[in-house]
Scaffold this active site. Structure first.
Site, PDB file in Angstrom:
ATOM      1  N   GLU A 139      -4.456 -36.480  32.026  1.00  5.30           N
ATOM      2  CA  GLU A 139      -3.941 -35.724  33.167  1.00  5.30           C
ATOM      3  C   GLU A 139      -4.245 -36.425  34.482  1.00  5.30           C
ATOM      4  OE1 GLU A 139      -4.170 -31.231  35.142  1.00  5.30           O
ATOM      5  OE2 GLU A 139      -5.581 -31.798  33.564  1.00  5.30           O
ATOM      6  N   GLU A 237       0.109 -23.978  35.241  1.00  7.83           N
ATOM      7  CA  GLU A 237      -1.332 -23.933  35.452  1.00  7.83           C
ATOM      8  C   GLU A 237      -1.531 -23.513  36.899  1.00  7.83           C
ATOM      9  OE1 GLU A 237      -5.093 -26.628  34.084  1.00  7.83           O
ATOM     10  OE2 GLU A 237      -3.712 -27.542  35.509  1.00  7.83           O
TER      11      GLU A 237
END
Length: 263
Positions: A139, A237
C-alpha cells in the site's frame, strides 16, 4: 465481470460492535475489510457468513529495513491461517512498520539499501503467497499528513517496487486518498498502475470521509477505470461524515460505472 465493492469495517457504524458492523455491511452487499485481526474473534466473524476481502498481512518488522525485514515475512506466515479461516486472499503490507498508524522508526530519506531490501522482502512474500494462494498488496501512504517518516511510501515508489518484483502474488494496494494528498494526478496514476493493481482503496480529501465530501471526482476516476476494463476490488477505507448508511450509499453511487457488467 463487474467489480466488487468493499468497505472497511473499522471505520463505519462505529457506534456498533464490530460483529454488527460486519453484518450490516454484508446485508448491504459489500465485501468486508479489516485491519489487525489478532484481537478479533475469528470464529464469530466467520460464522456471520460475510465475505471478507482483505486484512493487514503482517504484524511486525519493516519491509525496507535489513534488520527487521525477516519479521515481516515471519509474521505474514503466522497470519495466513487466520486469513484462510475468514476466506481472505488479499493481505496488505506497508513500506515500513507502522505503530498506531505512525512510523515505528521515522526515516525521511530512502537509501539504495532500503530499495534493495524492500524488493527482496516482496519477492519472499510473493513466494509465500504463491505457496498459500494469497496475494500480498503493497500500500502507498502519504507522508505529508498521516504517515510522516515512512520511506518509499509514495505511489510512484510502491508501483516501482511491485513492477520490479513482477510476481503474480505481489500487487499494489493503490490508495487514492493517500495518492491525492501526496501526488495527485489520479486518473493518470491508475492508468500507469494498470495490471499491477490488486485493489484500489478510496476516501475523499480533506477529511478521509466517503466520496463526495471533498475534492476528488471519484465518478471520473470510476469512469476511467471502467474504460481501462478494471474489474478488481474497490474498497472504501473512509469514515462516515455523518450517517454510515448514507456514506456507503454515496460510495456505491460514485463507483456505479464499475458495477455494470461488461458489454
Amino acid at each position: 465481470m463487474s467489480t466488487q465493492l468493499a468497505v472497511c469495517a473499522e471505520m463505519v457504524f462505529l457506534d456498533l460492535p464490530l460483529i454488527d458492523r460486519v453484518r450490516k455491511l454484508d446485508e448491504a452487499g459489500f465485501e468486508i475489510e479489516l485491519w489487525d485481526i489478532r484481537d478479533k474473534d475469528l470464529a464469530a466473524l466467520a460464522a456471520t457468513g460475510a465475505r471478507f476481502g482483505s486484512m493487514t498481512g503482517y504484524s511486525h518488522g519493516s519491509l525496507c529495513d535489513a534488520d527487521s525485514a525477516h519479521e515481516v515475512v515471519r509474521t505474514a506466515r503466522e497470519l495466513i491461517p487466520a486469513a484462510k479461516e475468514l476466506g481472505i486472499t488479499r493481505l496488505v503490507v506497508h513500506p515500513a512498520q507502522l505503530i498506531d498508524g505512525q512510523a515505528a522508526t521515522p526515516r525521511f530519506r530512502a537509501t539504495g539499501d532500503m530499495w534493495l531490501t524492500a524488493a527482496k522482502t516482496l519477492e519472499e512474500l510473493g513466494r509465500l503467497g504463491e505457496e498459500h494462494g494469497v496475494t500480498f498488496m503493497l500500500e502507498n501512504l502519504n507522508t505529508i499528513l498521516d504517515h510522516p517518516g515512512i520511506p518509499l511510501g509514495r505511489a510512484k515508489d510502491t508501483l516501482s517496487l511491485v513492477k520490479g518484483v513482477e510476481h503474480p502474488n505481489v500487487k499494489m494496494m493503490l490508495d487514492l486518498y493517500h495518492a491525492q494528498i501526496g501526488e495527485g494526478n489520479l486518473i493518470e496514476l491508475v492508468r500507469a498502475a494498470g495490471p499491477y493493481i490488486g485493489e484500489i482503496q478510496v476516501a475523499d480529501v480533506p477529511g478521509r470521509c466517503e466520496p463526495g465530501t471533498g475534492e476528488i471526482n471519484y465518478r471520473a476516476v470510476a469512469a476511467a477505470l471502467a474504460q481501462l476494463g478494471y474489474s478488481g476490488p474497490v474498497g472504501m477505507e473512509a469514515y462516515a461524515s455523518a450517517d454510515s448508511h448514507a456514506a456507503i450509499a454515496a460510495f456505491a453511487q460514485a463507483f456505479e460505472p464499475l458495477l455494470q457488467p461488461a458489454g
